[in-house]
Design a protein around this motif. Structure first.
Motif, PDB file in Angstrom:
ATOM      1  N   VAL A  66       0.826  -1.205   0.000  1.00 28.92           N
ATOM      2  CA  VAL A  66       0.000   0.000   0.000  1.00 28.92           C
ATOM      3  C   VAL A  66       0.865   1.261   0.000  1.00 28.92           C
ATOM      4  O   VAL A  66       1.862   1.356   0.719  1.00 28.92           O
ATOM      5  CB  VAL A  66      -0.941  -0.001   1.218  1.00 28.92           C
ATOM      6  N   GLU A  67       0.479   2.222  -0.823  1.00 29.67           N
ATOM      7  CA  GLU A  67       1.095   3.546  -0.836  1.00 29.67           C
ATOM      8  C   GLU A  67       0.064   4.542  -0.313  1.00 29.67           C
ATOM      9  O   GLU A  67      -1.065   4.586  -0.802  1.00 29.67           O
ATOM     10  CB  GLU A  67       1.537   3.909  -2.255  1.00 29.67           C
ATOM     11  N   ARG A  68       0.462   5.348   0.687  1.00 23.98           N
ATOM     12  CA  ARG A  68      -0.483   6.242   1.340  1.00 23.98           C
ATOM     13  C   ARG A  68      -0.145   7.707   1.074  1.00 23.98           C
ATOM     14  O   ARG A  68       1.012   8.069   0.906  1.00 23.98           O
ATOM     15  CB  ARG A  68      -0.496   6.009   2.854  1.00 23.98           C
ATOM     16  N   TYR A  83      -4.652   9.414   6.624  1.00 22.18           N
ATOM     17  CA  TYR A  83      -4.066   8.893   5.388  1.00 22.18           C
ATOM     18  C   TYR A  83      -5.136   8.289   4.481  1.00 22.18           C
ATOM     19  O   TYR A  83      -6.111   7.696   4.947  1.00 22.18           O
ATOM     20  CB  TYR A  83      -3.016   7.825   5.687  1.00 22.18           C
ATOM     21  N   LEU A  84      -4.906   8.440   3.185  1.00 25.35           N
ATOM     22  CA  LEU A  84      -5.714   7.783   2.163  1.00 25.35           C
ATOM     23  C   LEU A  84      -4.816   6.834   1.373  1.00 25.35           C
ATOM     24  O   LEU A  84      -3.655   7.144   1.121  1.00 25.35           O
ATOM     25  CB  LEU A  84      -6.328   8.805   1.207  1.00 25.35           C
ATOM     26  N   VAL A 142      -0.740  20.505  -2.677  1.00 22.79           N
ATOM     27  CA  VAL A 142       0.510  19.872  -2.265  1.00 22.79           C
ATOM     28  C   VAL A 142       0.229  18.438  -1.827  1.00 22.79           C
ATOM     29  O   VAL A 142      -0.882  18.115  -1.401  1.00 22.79           O
ATOM     30  CB  VAL A 142       1.198  20.650  -1.123  1.00 22.79           C
ATOM     31  N   ARG A 143       1.241  17.600  -1.969  1.00 17.59           N
ATOM     32  CA  ARG A 143       1.106  16.195  -1.587  1.00 17.59           C
ATOM     33  C   ARG A 143       2.196  15.814  -0.606  1.00 17.59           C
ATOM     34  O   ARG A 143       3.365  16.133  -0.806  1.00 17.59           O
ATOM     35  CB  ARG A 143       1.196  15.266  -2.799  1.00 17.59           C
ATOM     36  N   SER A 144       1.788  15.136   0.456  1.00 16.09           N
ATOM     37  CA  SER A 144       2.710  14.512   1.395  1.00 16.09           C
ATOM     38  C   SER A 144       2.338  13.045   1.505  1.00 16.09           C
ATOM     39  O   SER A 144       1.159  12.706   1.593  1.00 16.09           O
ATOM     40  CB  SER A 144       2.636  15.170   2.780  1.00 16.09           C
ATOM     41  N   GLY A 145       3.332  12.183   1.450  1.00 19.66           N
ATOM     42  CA  GLY A 145       3.014  10.766   1.579  1.00 19.66           C
ATOM     43  C   GLY A 145       4.083   9.866   1.004  1.00 19.66           C
ATOM     44  O   GLY A 145       5.194  10.302   0.664  1.00 19.66           O
TER      45      GLY A 145
END
Length: 217
Positions: A66-68, A83-84, A142-145
């Motif tokens: 899984v990548e969150r 988290y998604l 913006v994206r964090s994960g």
């Protein structure tokens, strides 16, 4: 309500790609089950954290790495879900006929606040006559994960390693692939690839690829 995540306005449709083929499947909320798009004989079992897809010849493809991504609604205090799940990567392939298995491992280059684009929200009033724009706002997307990159593939005949460069990239991507090493099941190096790159307009491009074969392997 859609923008703030209060309403699900889109079907839970998923795309998959694997050596045995590619396609789509969706989650049927009324039947509470996953269904493939079209009748191709594939069987999908799983949930939001991963799936196993069994194709016609019996091979099983397990998408469970899984990548969150940090939930934007959580950052705006509109959701308690931090988290998604943004992707489920292929982790195992199993052939019950031969008993052979292929395993995929990954490196995680976690990223914080990477700018993905910009968005604009416009608010219109429809209460009296033609709608008119009474407010609008702009925001950075913006994206964090997680940022998962393949690190190794192991199988009955050996293992393949994907070696990354230690240098960080100015375009915020994961570390560039520097070397590919192929070992047989006696742990003897039989082949190697070396990759070199260059940057143009702050983008990474492949410059050269060198293949080395080891006869003793």
């Amino acid at each position: 309500h859609v923008a703030k995540g209060y309403i699900d306005a889109e079907a839970d449709e998923y795309n998959y790609s694997m050596p045995g083929g590619s396609g789509k499947f969706c989650y049927n909320q009324k039947l509470a089950k996953f269904q493939t798009k079209g009748i191709d004989g594939s069987i999908v079992i799983g949930d939001g954290n991963g799936w196993t897809i069994t194709i016609n010849d019996g091979k099983q493809y397990e998408f469970s790495q899984v990548e969150r991504t940090v939930n934007p609604s959580f950052l705006k205090m509109l959701s308690e879900e931090r988290y998604l799940t943004s992707a489920s990567h292929l982790k195992n392939i199993y052939d019950p006929t031969t008993g052979k298995n292929v395993h995929f491992a990954y490196d995680n280059y976690y990223k914080e606040n990477v700018l993905m684009g910009n968005s604009e929200v416009r608010d219109y009033d429809y209460s009296s006559g033609p709608p008119y724009l009474y407010a609008n706002s702009f925001d950075d997307n913006v994206r964090s994960g997680d940022n998962l990159v393949l690190s190794a593939i192991s199988f009955n005949q050996g293992i393949i390693y994907f070696i990354k460069d230690n240098a960080t990239r100015p375009d915020f991507g994961p570390n560039a692939l520097k070397e590919i090493q192929i070992f047989n099941n006696d742990n003897v190096l039989i082949k190697k690839f070396n990759l070199e790159y260059f940057y143009s307009s702050n983008r990474l491009f492949l410059k050269s690829l060198q293949e080395t074969n080891y006869e003793n392997g």
